[in-house]
Design a protein around this motif. Sequence first.
Motif: not given
Length: 530
Positions: A142-147
């Motif tokens: 999720l954090e990779r997509h948000l980043n």
Amino acid sequence: MINVLIVDDEPFIRQGLKILIDWRKYGFNIVNEAADGQSALEIIEKEPIDLVITDIKMPHMNGIELIEAIRNGKNKHLKVIVLSGYYEFEYAKQAIKHNVIDYILKPIQKGELVKTLMEFKESYNKEAKKQAEALHTDMIVLERHLNALCSGLYNEQDIDYICKRLPYHNELRYIMMEIDLNDKGFRDLKEEEKHEVINEFHDKLKTYTQPYGDYVLLDIDKRNESYGIGFIYSRQFSKEKGINEREYIQKLQETMKVQLPYKFYCYIGEMVEEVIQLSNSFKSAIIAKSFQNYKHSEDITYYDDTSSLKTSTYGIKKEYMDELVRYAEQNSEEDIDRCVDQIYSSFEENNVDPKIININIDYLLCQFLYLTKELDSEVDQEEVLRYISECAFEQCAARGSAKHFKAFVKDFAGYLSQLRQSNSHGVLKEVEKEIELHYKENLSLKSLSEKYYINSAYLGQIFKKQYGIGFKDYLNNYRLERASELLIRTNDKVCFIAESVGYNNLDYFINKFVKLKGKTPLQYRKQFLK
């Protein structure tokens, strides 16, 4: 602890179960008890239960009916152990059908109960570990997509994933929460300790913002040294609490201020209507940080409050910077204070663009480097730059605190003054003794310079000139030589030797040892055992 609910219509059976074994000793905690299935269901709805131990024969709702209700409800994965004084095949078949983990006959034998609980605990721990790993992996994804979305380097897959994963995709702001690098307590931490602080900060914010912890991520502003986390705020969060967004953000900042022992700042990006525009909010949070730089160092800075200001591309007068250089050369603290106040007032009054400010700061830096070269032609400019970095020069300039900037200029003025002196080398003997006596401790040029009242940059200069290598390399080599002696003279484990000479990280110690000796510690030891 694994939370247990005991269900049996006979009070003495419930009481007997509770005292039959030391539940806490085996990692279990009896949190409640019930006399029938219906009461048990009500408890399960309200309390965190991991394991139900239930009788079969009970009034109102028997054990099988209770298990059926559990399997059809929201707690369908709850584990159950069945107790019964009636060993009938039909009961066993129904219990097995509903996936109970075991079936124990009354009267209950202590050994049998312990064996069943231990088997359950093993499978429970494996499942908990598996779920934790899955949750961690999910968080990373999720954090990779948000980043990707915040940085503007996203694709359709990123958008689709986030829209499916997060409930709110509209009216968003990027909030950058960044630890103040001028906080001495944080600045003195080791690098791995700083990252531990950030991860803990990240986890605490996730917990506080539940059920919206998924909107928290490690900050992605990697252009400069920074330690912070990001939070994607949705206007829906404050609406649900019945307050406005500024009240929500203020409460968020105040709560985390209690949780974190280090000072931090919040930079609030502009509101964007759609998740696809999130990179605009992220960029505006960085702009808010830049505009805050030369203002009043407020804890919370909104892009909204700065976007209406017209920035000036005209820098401050060159004379101001030249005056500051002259006062630093003269080591005149009173004049330095007055000149820095004048420079900062000019920054604020003219609302100077941060890029133009950086040009002025770079000019000052070049002048300082030129002065050091004039005073000592053999000066190591890399050492001077390292010193400037350690004094948080860039952070002073980036944070915009006149107080910290004054401290830097005065410190550098002291360094220039000591460069003019020729009798400071005597302190090196004392430093050498400090290393011999305290090499196991956390020695640094900064701590030694404070102890012997000498500027840390100047101490670094004369140390390197005297010994041919920098202080850190000298200290490392000294520690490694002591370690090599211990490897030959003792049978102590490598990890113990590493710690005894001042290394807390075994891998780091081994890497350093290999670089110096060309062998691992064990290989080095073996060559002397032949």
